[in-house]
Design a protein around this motif. Structure first.
Motif, PDB file in Angstrom:
ATOM      1  N   PRO A   7      81.258  48.366 -21.721  1.00  0.00           N
ATOM      2  CA  PRO A   7      79.875  48.794 -21.493  1.00  0.00           C
ATOM      3  C   PRO A   7      79.466  49.900 -22.488  1.00  0.00           C
ATOM      4  O   PRO A   7      80.333  50.576 -23.047  1.00  0.00           O
ATOM      5  N   ASP A  47      84.323  43.261 -23.408  1.00  0.00           N
ATOM      6  CA  ASP A  47      83.023  43.499 -22.772  1.00  0.00           C
ATOM      7  C   ASP A  47      82.843  44.972 -22.383  1.00  0.00           C
ATOM      8  O   ASP A  47      82.494  45.290 -21.236  1.00  0.00           O
ATOM      9  N   SER A  95      87.596  48.860 -19.951  1.00  0.00           N
ATOM     10  CA  SER A  95      88.090  47.629 -20.565  1.00  0.00           C
ATOM     11  C   SER A  95      89.467  47.899 -21.161  1.00  0.00           C
ATOM     12  O   SER A  95      89.699  48.967 -21.708  1.00  0.00           O
ATOM     13  N   GLN A 102      87.886  41.301 -14.505  1.00  0.00           N
ATOM     14  CA  GLN A 102      87.609  40.095 -15.267  1.00  0.00           C
ATOM     15  C   GLN A 102      88.676  39.984 -16.335  1.00  0.00           C
ATOM     16  O   GLN A 102      89.024  40.960 -16.974  1.00  0.00           O
ATOM     17  N   GLU A 153      85.189  41.791 -28.260  1.00  0.00           N
ATOM     18  CA  GLU A 153      84.072  41.058 -27.631  1.00  0.00           C
ATOM     19  C   GLU A 153      84.429  40.681 -26.190  1.00  0.00           C
ATOM     20  O   GLU A 153      83.652  40.886 -25.268  1.00  0.00           O
ATOM     21  N   TYR A 154      85.614  40.102 -26.030  1.00  0.00           N
ATOM     22  CA  TYR A 154      86.034  39.660 -24.699  1.00  0.00           C
ATOM     23  C   TYR A 154      86.261  40.848 -23.753  1.00  0.00           C
ATOM     24  O   TYR A 154      86.202  40.686 -22.541  1.00  0.00           O
ATOM     25  N   SER A 181      91.204  42.075 -21.535  1.00  0.00           N
ATOM     26  CA  SER A 181      91.128  41.117 -22.627  1.00  0.00           C
ATOM     27  C   SER A 181      92.537  40.938 -23.177  1.00  0.00           C
ATOM     28  O   SER A 181      93.146  41.872 -23.687  1.00  0.00           O
ATOM     29  N   THR A 187      87.305  44.967 -17.174  1.00  0.00           N
ATOM     30  CA  THR A 187      87.658  43.719 -17.868  1.00  0.00           C
ATOM     31  C   THR A 187      88.974  43.875 -18.612  1.00  0.00           C
ATOM     32  O   THR A 187      89.180  44.870 -19.308  1.00  0.00           O
ATOM     33  N   ARG A 195      89.874  37.833 -19.745  1.00  0.00           N
ATOM     34  CA  ARG A 195      89.573  36.814 -20.762  1.00  0.00           C
ATOM     35  C   ARG A 195      90.717  36.773 -21.745  1.00  0.00           C
ATOM     36  O   ARG A 195      91.365  37.774 -21.996  1.00  0.00           O
TER      37      ARG A 195
END
Ligand SMILES: NC(=O)c1ccc[n+]([C@@H]2O[C@H](COP(=O)([O-])OP(=O)(O)OC[C@H]3O[C@@H](n4cnc5c(N)ncnc54)[C@H](O)[C@@H]3O)[C@@H](O)[C@H]2O)c1
Ligand SMILES: [Zn+2]
Ligand SMILES: [Zn+2]
Length: 393
Positions: free
Chosen positions: A177, A175, A249, A331, A172-173, A308, A306, A333
């Motif tokens: 696409p 993210d 990601s 990003q 989930e974190y 994670s 992202t 997380r």
């Protein structure tokens, strides 16, 4: 009762300890039928030793049968079949109301400046007796236990305690696409499950590790794999597979036991020889990070992608490559998994007869508590095909 207790670096034993008793009206006592061994336990076994107390009971991935309940446990009943989240949370504070159960304000370990208390996880997280034992005292039992149906084997539901919600949150974190590429570093239980979830969600998944059977297992579930031993530069390899950009990601499911930083390993040994009252504060302040996986993640993610972070890191010796992170506009997380936040999302995949995530066959070893010492050793050294151990007390 019998329990797995910590006695020093790479020294766990099975001992007789007093049975747990109800202390609060919101407590329950659960007879443990299955209890997982986790990569996080390896931090206590090795790196986080300075925060452990002699005789601390380990373990935080339990399920079992409710044996006794306090006066104030809501609708929980003796005989219920339950899985416990690894974090202890009240379900009713400001943080819990936002689904941030690992930040529970009722159980936060304020004297250590950490989040919610955890089962079996050192003084840093409240020194709560853990679950690799015959019985477990469950605090906050008006909220904590996840009731699961009778019938299927324990393994169908056991991983709700940690592996499944942790892997789920990491995806989930991340993210990813639609139609995107998910890179997963580390194919222990967490990374393996994150790959399965990524494949299930229809992403292109690439897993990285250096242990042959871990690579093979993930490949058999539909992911591509990169063997760390077979390439000079993982990030370069990932770019070559993604039109030169890098993965959309990246999940770091390695954490601080990463291979690839010999300096940290020597430092660690020196650390372990120092007296404890010296090392614990020193370690909290300067840490002894082994950052190779997170650096790879930052390198291998595409610009604007992202990262994670689900692997656990302690201390803060190495500064993060902030300049690169900023320049690449990534990003980031992270955090411990908020277990109960994800249970309703995951449950349909567990009650589906076809077992789409393969949870029933996920554990490679089911062993009695009496074999804990060798199970820890095999899991740490990745011997004997050990990927996931479940203790059967
Ligand atoms: N955030 C959470 O809530 C949470 C919950 C459970 C576990 N964890 C953490 O997740 C991490 C993984 O847990 P696990 O149970 O899968 O443990 P594990 O130790 O079995 O898995 C780590 C894997 O990483 C591989 N590895 C080591 N160095 C690597 C590198 N440089 N690049 C790629 N792979 C490398 C190892 O071979 C191993 O297979 C641990 O740090 C654990 O503490 C976090
Ligand atoms: Zn765990
Ligand atoms: Zn709370």
């Amino acid at each position: 009762m019998k329990a797995v207790t910590w006695h020093g670096r790479r020294d766990v034993r099975v001992e007789d300890v007093p049975d747990p008793i109800l202390k609060e009206p919101t407590d329950a006592i659960v007879r443990i039928t299955s209890s997982g061994l986790c990569g996080s336990d390896l931090h206590l076994y090795e790196t986080l030793g300075p925060f452990m107390g002699e005789g601390d009971i380990l373990g935080h991935e339990p399920m079992g049968i409710v044996e006794e309940v306090g006066a104030n446990v809501g609708d929980l009943k003796v005989g219920d079949r339950v899985v416990m989240p690894f974090q202890i949370c009240c379900g009713d504070c400001w943080m819990c109301n936002q689904g941030l159960y690992t930040q529970c304000e009722t159980t936060q370990v304020r004297e250590q400046g950490t989040g919610a208390a955890l089962f079996g996880f050192s003084k840093l997280y409240g020194e709560v007796p853990g679950a690799q034992a015959e019985f477990l005292r469950v605090p906050q039992a008006q909220f904590m236990p996840i009731k699961v149906p009778e019938g299927p084997a324990d393994e169908r539901f056991l991983f709700l305690s940690d592996v499944l919600p942790t892997a789920w949150q990491s995806v989930e974190y991340a993210d990813v696409p639609d139609g995107g590429t998910l890179l997963v570093l580390g194919l222990g239980p967490i990374g393996d499950m994150a790959c399965r979830i990524g494949v299930q969600k229809g992403f292109r998944v690439i897993g990285v590790d250096l242990v042959p059977e871990r690579l093979a297992r993930v490949k058999s579930r539909g992911a591509e794999v990169i063997d760390l031993n077979a390439v000079d530069d993982v990030a370069e390899e990932v770019r070559s597979l993604t039109q030169g950009r890098g993965a959309d990601s990246v999940i770091d499911a390695v954490g601080m036991e990463a291979h690839g930083s010999p300096v940290a390993e020597v430092g660690q040994r020196i650390f372990n020889m120092l007296p404890k009252k010296l090392t614990a504060p020193l370690m909290a302040r300067v840490g002894l990070d082994r950052m190779s996986a997170i650096y790879t993640a930052i390198d291998a993610v595409r610009r604007g992608g992202t990262v994670s972070l689900i692997g656990v890191y302690g201390g803060q010796t190495d500064p993060m490559p902030i300049m690169t992170m900023f320049d690449k506009q990534i990003q980031l997380r992270m955090g411990q998994a908020n277990v109960k936040r994800w249970v309703d999302d995951i449950m349909p995949l567990l009650t589906d007869d076809s077992d789409p995530l393969g949870v029933e066959q996920f554990a490679t070893h089911q062993v009695p508590l009496s074999e804990a010492a060798s199970a820890y050793d095999n899991f740490q050294k990745k011997q004997d095909g050990t990927i996931k151990v479940v203790f059967k007390p």
